[in-house]
Write a protein that holds these residues in place. Structure first.
Motif, PDB file in Angstrom:
ATOM      1  N   UNK A  99       0.918  -1.560   0.244  1.00 25.05           N
ATOM      2  CA  UNK A  99       0.151  -0.188   0.036  1.00 25.05           C
ATOM      3  C   UNK A  99       0.688   1.411   0.358  1.00 25.05           C
ATOM      4  N   UNK A 100       2.118   1.337   0.598  1.00 22.42           N
ATOM      5  CA  UNK A 100       2.963   2.728   0.543  1.00 22.42           C
ATOM      6  C   UNK A 100       3.874   2.348  -0.238  1.00 22.42           C
ATOM      7  N   UNK A 101       4.318   1.868  -0.639  1.00 21.93           N
ATOM      8  CA  UNK A 101       5.759   1.647  -1.804  1.00 21.93           C
ATOM      9  C   UNK A 101       5.075   0.780  -3.707  1.00 21.93           C
ATOM     10  N   UNK A 102       6.143   1.150  -4.282  1.00 22.63           N
ATOM     11  CA  UNK A 102       6.119   1.168  -5.223  1.00 22.63           C
ATOM     12  C   UNK A 102       7.483   0.943  -5.526  1.00 22.63           C
ATOM     13  N   UNK A 103       8.274  -0.364  -6.870  1.00 21.96           N
ATOM     14  CA  UNK A 103       9.165  -0.481  -6.932  1.00 21.96           C
ATOM     15  C   UNK A 103      10.154  -0.149  -8.636  1.00 21.96           C
ATOM     16  N   UNK A 104      10.572   0.592  -8.870  1.00 23.43           N
ATOM     17  CA  UNK A 104      11.144   0.380 -10.622  1.00 23.43           C
ATOM     18  C   UNK A 104      12.735   0.241 -10.332  1.00 23.43           C
ATOM     19  N   UNK A 105      12.641  -0.541 -11.109  1.00 25.36           N
ATOM     20  CA  UNK A 105      13.481  -0.857 -11.389  1.00 25.36           C
ATOM     21  C   UNK A 105      14.285   0.003 -12.406  1.00 25.36           C
ATOM     22  N   UNK A 106      16.231  -0.114 -12.021  1.00 24.57           N
ATOM     23  CA  UNK A 106      16.750   1.261 -12.585  1.00 24.57           C
ATOM     24  C   UNK A 106      18.040   0.721 -13.307  1.00 24.57           C
ATOM     25  N   UNK A 107      17.810   0.686 -14.222  1.00 22.93           N
ATOM     26  CA  UNK A 107      17.803   1.130 -15.322  1.00 22.93           C
ATOM     27  C   UNK A 107      17.572   0.486 -17.435  1.00 22.93           C
TER      28      UNK A 107
ATOM     29  N   UNK B  82       2.621   7.135  -1.117  1.00 24.49           N
ATOM     30  CA  UNK B  82       2.142   7.275   0.280  1.00 24.49           C
ATOM     31  C   UNK B  82       2.821   8.318   0.993  1.00 24.49           C
ATOM     32  N   UNK B  83       2.391   9.604   0.680  1.00 26.29           N
ATOM     33  CA  UNK B  83       3.344  11.108   1.464  1.00 26.29           C
ATOM     34  C   UNK B  83       3.413  10.507   2.956  1.00 26.29           C
TER      35      UNK B  83
ATOM     36  N   UNK C 198      14.650   9.487   0.924  1.00 27.76           N
ATOM     37  CA  UNK C 198      13.535   8.930   0.800  1.00 27.76           C
ATOM     38  C   UNK C 198      12.742   9.873   0.139  1.00 27.76           C
ATOM     39  N   UNK C 199      12.789   8.553  -1.015  1.00 26.82           N
ATOM     40  CA  UNK C 199      12.139   8.744  -2.317  1.00 26.82           C
ATOM     41  C   UNK C 199      10.522   8.611  -2.085  1.00 26.82           C
ATOM     42  N   UNK C 200       9.807   9.462  -2.227  1.00 31.24           N
ATOM     43  CA  UNK C 200       8.068   9.656  -2.344  1.00 31.24           C
ATOM     44  C   UNK C 200       7.772   9.674  -4.381  1.00 31.24           C
ATOM     45  N   UNK C 201       6.883   9.876  -4.861  1.00 33.49           N
ATOM     46  CA  UNK C 201       6.658   9.511  -6.293  1.00 33.49           C
ATOM     47  C   UNK C 201       5.409   8.775  -6.481  1.00 33.49           C
TER      48      UNK C 201
ATOM     49  N   UNK D  71      -5.143   9.672  -6.515  1.00 28.91           N
ATOM     50  CA  UNK D  71      -4.728  10.550  -7.696  1.00 28.91           C
ATOM     51  C   UNK D  71      -5.366  12.037  -7.545  1.00 28.91           C
ATOM     52  N   UNK D  72      -6.721  12.245  -6.721  1.00 33.09           N
ATOM     53  CA  UNK D  72      -7.170  12.802  -7.054  1.00 33.09           C
ATOM     54  C   UNK D  72      -7.007  14.383  -5.439  1.00 33.09           C
ATOM     55  N   UNK D  73      -6.332  13.089  -3.882  1.00 37.15           N
ATOM     56  CA  UNK D  73      -5.512  13.804  -3.009  1.00 37.15           C
ATOM     57  C   UNK D  73      -4.374  14.387  -3.538  1.00 37.15           C
ATOM     58  N   UNK D  74      -3.343  13.030  -4.286  1.00 35.86           N
ATOM     59  CA  UNK D  74      -1.769  13.984  -4.319  1.00 35.86           C
ATOM     60  C   UNK D  74      -2.234  14.675  -5.260  1.00 35.86           C
ATOM     61  N   UNK D  75      -2.783  15.579  -5.943  1.00 34.57           N
ATOM     62  CA  UNK D  75      -2.280  16.342  -6.866  1.00 34.57           C
ATOM     63  C   UNK D  75      -3.229  17.480  -6.126  1.00 34.57           C
TER      64      UNK D  75
END
Length: 197
Positions: A35-43, A58-59, A106-109, A136-140
């Motif tokens: 619920x709080x994170x997403x994983x990104x490949x770094x390449x 999650x902010x 600490x990355x927050x996207x 998305x509404x909340x993040x905007x």
């Protein structure tokens, strides 16, 4: 040769024992969840066996982690749509930025087009009353209230208390502009910490 190997082995045991004794004084590692994170490949080629970076989506969870670890925050507003993918697909693929995000920030996207439903809430904004129905509404809304802008991609490097370490940045065609911003931000954060002690 045998005595040398034995002394190295015993030294290793002593180091592990000392770390165990002092572990309760160490800063806790932030716990990620689906619920709080997403994983990104770094390449750029996005092969699954390559290293990855976990960023908070999650902010509040990200800010709490930054506070616990006393680290500055990389806060980016983006979206799943192709025109907004610049931070995940280009900026955080830069080796220097991956290094900063792994070790120093600490990355927050936050995705402004995340359609996951949340309990409906009405909020007052500069343009009138808005209904927040999705993540998305909340993040905007968060981006608008914090920075007064609604365009993506948008990045801020700041302390967990919300103090900016550099000027926020929107889209820049040259990713090295972001690398330079990280260099300035980490230097400003270190100066700030030194002056507080």
């Amino acid at each position: 040769m045998y005595i040398h190997s034995l002394s190295i082995f015993l030294s290793s045991i002593l180091v592990v024992a000392l770390q165990a004794c002092t572990s309760k004084n160490r800063i806790p590692v932030c716990e990620f969840s689906e619920a709080t994170h997403y994983e990104y490949t770094t390449s750029d080629n996005k092969l699954s066996f390559l290293s990855s970076l976990s960023a908070f989506v999650d902010y509040d969870a990200g800010i709490a982690c930054a506070q616990r670890q006393n680290k500055p925050v990389f806060l980016a507003f983006t979206g799943f749509g192709s025109r907004m993918r610049y931070f995940p697909d280009v900026v955080i693929q830069q080796r220097a930025i991956v290094n900063y995000l792994t070790n120093d920030f600490v990355p927050i996207i936050l995705y402004v087009d995340d359609r996951q439903r949340i309990p409906k809430e009405e909020v007052e904004t500069a343009t009138g009353v808005k209904e927040l129905r999705t993540v998305g509404n909340y993040n905007a809304y968060l981006q608008e209230t914090m920075f007064g802008v609604m365009s993506q991609p948008y990045m801020a490097l700041m302390t967990w208390e919300g103090e900016l370490l550099t000027e926020p940045m929107g889209y820049r065609p040259d990713p090295t502009d972001y690398v330079q911003a990280f260099e300035v931000a980490i230097e400003n954060f270190r100066k700030r910490e030194a002056s507080n002690h």
